[in-house]
Design an enzyme around this catalytic site. Structure first.
Site, PDB file in Angstrom:
ATOM      1  CD  GLU A   1      19.409  26.829 -29.260  1.00  0.00           C
ATOM      2  OE1 GLU A   1      18.411  27.573 -29.326  1.00  0.00           O
ATOM      3  OE2 GLU A   1      19.611  26.030 -28.308  1.00  0.00           O
TER       4      GLU A   1
ATOM      5  CD  GLU B   1      15.987  29.374 -22.554  1.00  0.00           C
ATOM      6  OE1 GLU B   1      16.571  30.119 -23.379  1.00  0.00           O
ATOM      7  OE2 GLU B   1      15.864  28.148 -22.724  1.00  0.00           O
TER       8      GLU B   1
END
Lengths: 455, 460
Positions: free
Chosen positions: A55, A134
């Site tokens: 993504e 992240e």
């Protein structure tokens, strides 16, 4: 009960793309929202975290779009956009001034049709690094950050698609190759494996025509989705995992296997969890937090999935000096009492009232409404779900709630993850009741943040 | 590596964009009630959850130094029972009609919120009245909220970003200022708070005078102002409201604020960075409109200056954000985020260079994109009842109305590169307050070697 009647219509293009449109002329903006039927449950062994890494790559350019241009081109027109990945799906979305609506569709079609033209090893390596940061920021470098990863691994068996988290593992992220990206795109991406939802200040005719213009030329390139095969029964005896960690207070997670989303039984389990621990007037809130003051925080909710099972989760932050085993026994006692008694009329009324306000609030904004419509259109096939959901939940009666609790929410069917504070580091602690959030490529945008809340 | 199946497809040309009309924030209807409350009602058709915000100016400096956090404990305890109902009874009254009630304390005031389905508005307003005007503050509930806050303090200390934020305000503001300490209080002060303190703080400080009530939602068939008057019009001000004189002055920064504080977290896999200098408030003479645009151009997206390098080029971070945060008076320019541990020194050096580099100005392309993003996202950002009510309520605590929002956006679209550069230079002069939360054994020497300020190490 509120009478909800958003106008929603749909059409399927010859290439298999289902287009759903809901006109809303209150504000001169349009939301474009795409749900792709691929998430971490589809990942191959040794490639966990891949759907989410992929993504990120969708923002690194495609045939006619430069790296980063998807963000910059839309933001420069007043677009707000992002994408997220979760167990069952990946979504891509933007809300733009209506004059930029076709640009949004053009950009989406370019990457959903022609991503691989721009894929490079350099982009993959860069976004792999970003995703690893992240993971460190949201999981590895915060107290209790890995607790839900433990929960999934404890309540679901190793071969099950929900056993591993969407964020994946560092080793698997390292192993991802350009060839993996190509194969993943060819297998899962294409108009025949997603739903495009358009909500806002555009007529249905114009929206369908624009969808045809920009997405119509794309071939039906995705392979047919694999059947859903992973039905799981509730656990028959408790399982547990203990962690001694640098956390400020002990915290217990009790997890349960629930029926799949979009079933009356799942709705019944959600209502039961509300009464047990989700409401501010719930049984556990009364007993643990208000009366005995042995817990400082509490939550209970269901997380709906499509593949044969969902997750029910109760978590308790335990007050200093209180024995977690005593808390666990109390929770089990309340579960048994609920199974024996069922919900009271007031508990059902409260749960419905909260569900109604929460549902109406989530539909109040164009972008969230588009996301909800697209969500259910993809995962249940029902474009009208947002209009009928409250009625469906409202039709679940006390007997059904009690029966669902008796089947899915018994002490015997619990999986326990216990985070115990390591005594020598009493300072360390965690964030309060973090809701699960899907992975996303960007930190949330706040162009004009209010208020200096100092700490 | 083109895709064979796709090459046959006819290219669709990139469509042109039609620019939007100028934006105006929704107009509210206003009335001042006899007790001094200003009521503003926004009719937003199609918004079936009504949002009500009661915003009461209340300078945090009114808290006694030894019981700081009392305003927060008061706010959190206001719905724990009233003159007529016990805490548990009141919770049930809220929940049975799905009334979401929240309270918050900021440097500028107390805000009490309700969100409720349209048909329960009158019911919810009566509960709101009870919470504000006749809270019972039972001792057991005060005690519980005190304990909860103490647990929360430990949790904040454990989170790198929040630990960094606490250290940042302590380093940046003069220690005599309330702003140098957490809004919700510290361990020692929260421990000292008693029920009597809470009751007295409420009696002395929670007053309708100068307060604003905002309602937003689908008001078709609802006389919102009359309903609010019925609920809150009878609320009389306490005998000695607002005793503190001229409370709205900018908090002074510390003389020693230009330095680096390193919070040691042995073994941390990431390093949290926070970099700050003074900034404007919304009534800054040169105008507020440049500052949201500057924040966006410097650190508002993956393509903004900071992340274009630290994220998209280097892969050191998931994202670093810059924002100009206005207070009622004065403000702060804050940049924060976390980076991979082994990039700590290089990342901080690059970050400071990028921040300082803004003094040399911004390209016309950056300016156009920044202005268009911030101004053209406004209609979507202010489309819902809760967003409209939040904007109106928070501005009221700064002494402004939403006419400011419209005027600010009108001014924003006229911004050019020169004015943005001057606005940046008005505050950014290379003198930074810097907080680093990470593994000192690995990175302390490197941070010192950057030569960007004296470094103090504190335990994590």
């Amino acid at each position: 009960m509120a009478d909800i009647a958003y106008p929603i219509v749909d059409r399927t293009l010859p290439n298999g793309l289902r287009v759903v449109v809901s006109e809303d002329h209150a504000v001169p903006t349009v939301t474009v929202n795409i749900w792709v039927n691929v998430g971490s449950r589809h990942e191959a062994p040794g490639r966990t975290g891949f759907a989410h890494l992929f993504e990120h790559l969708m923002f690194q350019g495609s045939r006619n779009v430069a790296s980063g241009e998807h963000f910059s081109a839309l933001m420069a027109q007043g677009g707000r956009l992002n994408a997220t990945t979760w167990f069952d799906r990946t979504n891509y979305f933007e809300t733009v001034p209506k004059g930029a609506f076709e640009l949004a569709l053009w950009l989406e079609a370019d990457r959903h049709g022609h991503l691989l033209d721009a894929l490079t090893q350099e982009n993959l390596d860069n976004q792999r690094d970003v995703v690893k940061e992240e993971k460190r920021q949201r999981y590895d470098n915060v107290p209790y950050g890995t607790a839900l990863i433990d929960v999934y691994a404890t309540v679901f068996p190793p071969e099950h698609p929900y056993h591993h988290p969407t964020i994946g593992s560092m080793e698997d992220l390292d192993a991802a190759s350009v060839e993996d990206v190509q194969a993943f795109f060819r297998r899962y991406y294409g108009p025949n494996n997603c739903v495009l939802t358009i909500v806002g200040d555009v007529t249905a005719d114009d929206a369908f025509a624009a969808a045809e213009t920009y997405f119509g030329p794309l071939p039906a390139s995705a392979q047919p989705p694999a059947p859903v095969l992973h039905a799981l029964e509730p656990l028959t005896e408790p399982v547990r995992l203990e962690r001694l960690e640098a956390v400020p207070n002990d915290r217990l997670y009790l997890a349960f296997r629930l029926p799949p989303d979009n079933t009356d039984e799942f709705f019944a389990c959600s209502l039961a969890l509300d009464a047990i621990g989700g409401l501010s007037t719930s049984r556990l809130m009364h007993r643990l937090v208000r009366d005995e003051q042995v817990a400082t925080g509490l939550s209970a909710h269901g997380m709906g999935f499509v593949d044969g099972v969902s997750l029910g989760l109760v978590s308790v932050d335990i007050a200093e000096g209180v024995d977690p085993e005593v808390i666990e026994a109390t929770v089990c006692e309340e579960l048994e009492r609920f199974v024996a008694e069922g919900p009271t009329p007031i508990e059902l009324e409260s749960s419905m009232a909260e569900t109604e306000r929460g549902w109406l609030s989530s539909l109040a904004s164009q972008d969230e409404r588009a996301d909800a419509i697209c969500h259910y259109a993809l995962l249940t096939g029902d474009i009208d779900y947002v209009n009928t959901f409250l009625e469906r939940v409202g039709s679940v009666d006390a007997a059904a709630v009690q029966a669902a609790a008796a089947r899915y929410l018994t002490p015997a069917s619990r999986a326990v993850v216990a985070y115990r504070a390591r005594p020598e580091e009493p300072e360390l602690a965690s964030e309060p009741e973090q809701q699960e959030q899907p992975e996303q490529p960007e930190q949330p945008e706040q162009p004009e943040q209010q208020e200096v809340q100092s700490a | 590596m083109s895709e064979p199946s796709a090459t046959a497809v006819v290219e669709v040309p990139r469509p042109a964009v039609v620019p939007p009309e100028p934006y105006t924030f929704p107009e509210g209807r206003r009335r001042t009630l006899d007790n001094g409350l200003e009521v503003v009602a926004y009719d937003v058709p199609g918004q079936y959850v009504h949002s009500v915000r009661v915003a009461l100016p209340l300078p945090l400096a009114r808290e006694r130094r030894d019981i700081e956090g009392v305003a927060t404990i008061m706010a959190r305890s206001m719905d724990e029972g009233t003159a007529r109902y016990s805490s548990a009874e009141f919770a049930l009254l809220l929940e049975r009609r799905g009334v979401a009630l929240g309270t918050s304390i900021s440097e500028a005031g107390l805000t009490v919120d309700i969100d409720v389905a349209k048909r329960h508005l009158g019911y919810a307003l009566d509960l709101l009245r009870q919470v504000i005007t006749e809270p019972a503050f039972p001792a057991t509930e005060i005690d519980r909220h005190r304990k909860t806050r103490l647990a929360e303090i430990e949790q904040e200390r454990a989170m790198p970003a929040q630990r960094g934020a606490i250290e940042l305000i302590a380093t940046y503001f003069d220690e005599a200022e309330r702003a140098s300490r957490p809004t919700a209080g510290s361990r020692e002060t929260v421990r000292s708070i008693t029920r009597e303190d809470v009751v007295a703080f409420h009696a002395d400080n929670v007053s309708p005078v100068g307060g604003t009530v905002v309602i937003a939602g689908d008001l078709d068939g609802v006389d919102a102002i009359a309903e609010i008057e019925a609920a809150l019009g009878g609320w009389t001000p306490p005998p000695a409201p607002g005793s503190a004189a001229s409370p709205w002055e900018a908090a002074r920064v510390a003389d020693t604020r230009e330095r680096i504080v390193f919070i040691d977290r042995p073994g941390a896999v990431q390093t949290e960075l926070a970099v700050a200098c003074p900034g404007p408030d919304r009534s800054f003479p040169g105008g507020w409109s440049p500052y949201p645009v500057l924040g966006f151009m410097v650190g508002g997206s993956p393509n903004a200056r900071v992340d274009a390098v630290l994220r998209e080029e280097k892969g050191y971070t998931y994202g670093i954000r810059s924002v100009f945060r206005p207070r009622r008076r004065g403000g702060m320019f804050l940049t924060s985020g976390s980076v991979r541990a082994d990039s700590t020194v290089e990342a901080l050096g690059l970050l400071l260079d990028l921040l300082d580099g803004g003094r040399e100005g911004f390209t016309d392309e950056e300016v156009r994109a920044g202005v268009d993003f911030v101004s053209m996202t406004a209609p979507g950002r202010y489309a819902t009842a809760d967003a409209i009510a939040d904007e109106a309520a928070s501005l009221s605590l700064e002494g402004l109305t939403t006419a400011f929002t419209t005027a600010n956006l009108r001014d924003m679209v006229t911004l050019e590169a020169d004015r943005l550069q001057a606005a940046y230079r008005a505050f950014v002069d290379g003198r930074w307050t810097i907080v680093v939360v990470g593994d000192a054994a690995s990175h302390l020497e490197g941070i010192r070697a950057l030569g960007r300020g004296d470094v103090t190490v504190v335990a994590g």
